[in-house]
Design a protein around this motif. Sequence first.
Motif, mmCIF file in Angstrom:
data_model
loop_
_atom_site.group_PDB
_atom_site.id
_atom_site.type_symbol
_atom_site.label_atom_id
_atom_site.label_comp_id
_atom_site.label_asym_id
_atom_site.label_seq_id
_atom_site.Cartn_x
_atom_site.Cartn_y
_atom_site.Cartn_z
ATOM 1 N N HIS A 33 9.380 -1.783 2.583
ATOM 2 C CA HIS A 33 8.697 -2.979 2.357
ATOM 3 C C HIS A 33 8.818 -4.094 2.979
ATOM 4 N N GLY A 34 9.642 -4.106 4.165
ATOM 5 C CA GLY A 34 9.970 -5.090 5.102
ATOM 6 C C GLY A 34 9.035 -4.728 6.591
ATOM 7 N N THR A 35 8.859 -3.231 6.573
ATOM 8 C CA THR A 35 8.165 -2.906 7.855
ATOM 9 C C THR A 35 6.704 -2.464 7.674
ATOM 10 N N GLY A 36 6.536 -1.949 6.472
ATOM 11 C CA GLY A 36 5.141 -1.395 6.109
ATOM 12 C C GLY A 36 5.160 0.145 6.419
ATOM 13 N N ALA A 37 6.542 0.649 6.490
ATOM 14 C CA ALA A 37 6.459 1.994 6.753
ATOM 15 C C ALA A 37 5.954 2.749 5.681
ATOM 16 N N ALA A 38 5.137 3.953 6.421
ATOM 17 C CA ALA A 38 4.596 4.901 5.383
ATOM 18 C C ALA A 38 3.618 4.308 4.444
ATOM 19 N N GLY A 39 2.888 3.223 4.930
ATOM 20 C CA GLY A 39 1.849 2.317 4.124
ATOM 21 C C GLY A 39 2.624 1.705 3.104
ATOM 22 N N ALA A 40 3.688 1.457 2.964
ATOM 23 C CA ALA A 40 4.152 0.474 1.873
ATOM 24 C C ALA A 40 3.835 -0.820 2.045
ATOM 25 N N PRO A 41 3.301 -1.589 0.960
ATOM 26 C CA PRO A 41 3.038 -3.074 1.247
ATOM 27 C C PRO A 41 4.235 -3.865 1.702
ATOM 28 N N LYS A 42 3.857 -4.789 2.311
ATOM 29 C CA LYS A 42 5.045 -5.296 3.001
ATOM 30 C C LYS A 42 5.396 -6.569 2.046
ATOM 31 N N LEU A 43 6.511 -7.054 1.795
ATOM 32 C CA LEU A 43 6.952 -8.229 1.108
ATOM 33 C C LEU A 43 6.408 -9.396 1.712
ATOM 34 N N GLY A 44 5.624 -10.197 0.751
ATOM 35 C CA GLY A 44 4.821 -11.275 1.361
ATOM 36 C C GLY A 44 3.498 -11.161 1.745
ATOM 37 N N ASP A 45 3.008 -10.057 1.920
ATOM 38 C CA ASP A 45 1.747 -9.798 2.133
ATOM 39 C C ASP A 45 0.787 -10.012 1.132
ATOM 40 N N LYS A 46 0.094 -11.053 0.879
ATOM 41 C CA LYS A 46 -0.311 -11.457 -0.649
ATOM 42 C C LYS A 46 -1.802 -10.492 -0.555
ATOM 43 N N GLY A 47 -2.507 -10.134 0.443
ATOM 44 C CA GLY A 47 -3.583 -9.197 0.350
ATOM 45 C C GLY A 47 -3.415 -8.031 -0.038
ATOM 46 N N ALA A 48 -2.199 -7.539 0.641
ATOM 47 C CA ALA A 48 -1.660 -6.192 0.235
ATOM 48 C C ALA A 48 -1.254 -6.199 -1.165
ATOM 49 N N TRP A 49 -0.658 -7.242 -1.825
ATOM 50 C CA TRP A 49 -0.157 -7.259 -3.110
ATOM 51 C C TRP A 49 -0.988 -7.534 -4.225
ATOM 52 N N LYS A 50 -2.295 -8.206 -4.095
ATOM 53 C CA LYS A 50 -3.024 -8.837 -5.099
ATOM 54 C C LYS A 50 -3.639 -7.898 -5.977
ATOM 55 N N LYS A 51 -4.200 -6.723 -5.592
ATOM 56 C CA LYS A 51 -4.464 -5.666 -6.532
ATOM 57 C C LYS A 51 -3.471 -4.956 -7.210
ATOM 58 N N ARG A 52 -2.294 -4.888 -6.548
ATOM 59 C CA ARG A 52 -1.254 -4.098 -7.125
ATOM 60 C C ARG A 52 -0.723 -4.937 -8.268
ATOM 61 N N ILE A 53 -0.383 -6.326 -8.062
ATOM 62 C CA ILE A 53 -0.018 -7.485 -9.007
ATOM 63 C C ILE A 53 -0.833 -7.411 -10.116
ATOM 64 N N ALA A 54 -2.292 -7.351 -10.017
ATOM 65 C CA ALA A 54 -3.345 -7.546 -10.991
ATOM 66 C C ALA A 54 -3.317 -6.097 -11.877
ATOM 67 N N GLN A 55 -2.609 -5.008 -11.438
ATOM 68 C CA GLN A 55 -2.421 -3.742 -12.399
ATOM 69 C C GLN A 55 -1.257 -4.191 -13.409
ATOM 70 N N GLY A 56 -0.539 -5.092 -13.315
ATOM 71 C CA GLY A 56 0.535 -5.438 -14.238
ATOM 72 C C GLY A 56 1.697 -4.956 -13.889
ATOM 73 N N LYS A 57 2.625 -5.709 -14.613
ATOM 74 C CA LYS A 57 4.127 -5.279 -14.194
ATOM 75 C C LYS A 57 4.627 -3.849 -14.830
ATOM 76 N N SER A 58 3.878 -3.716 -15.957
ATOM 77 C CA SER A 58 4.136 -2.354 -16.488
ATOM 78 C C SER A 58 3.869 -1.176 -15.436
ATOM 79 N N THR A 59 2.753 -1.334 -14.787
ATOM 80 C CA THR A 59 2.342 -0.136 -13.646
ATOM 81 C C THR A 59 3.034 -0.167 -12.730
#
Length: 97
Positions: A33-59
């Motif tokens: 998550h610090g490097t984006g390895a294997a397609g992981a969303p990088k910490l602080g990348d607002k664009g990569a996290w926006k839809k994920r965060i919208a799914q809710g913490k439960s998901t």
Amino acid sequence: PVGKVSTGKIKAAAAGGKVDAKGTYQSACFACHGTGAAGAPKLGDKGAWKKRIAQGKSTLYSHALKGFKGMPPKGGRGDLSDGVVKAIVDYMVSQSK
């Protein structure tokens, strides 16, 4: 050899029993998550996290605990408690809004 991987146990709690989510993220999650390895969303990348965060913490918790796509359950760190994993998710979300 070009690197070293350590899978030893880590200290996940600071003094007083509070979870050190940032420190545990650094030692357990940064490799992907610090490097984006294997397609992981990088910490602080607002664009990569926006839809994920919208799914809710439960998901997000479910994906982190059970694994999702290329990420294994608990990021491959079975020694982490569910509570620690959830605290790391909370930390990552807070840094990626």
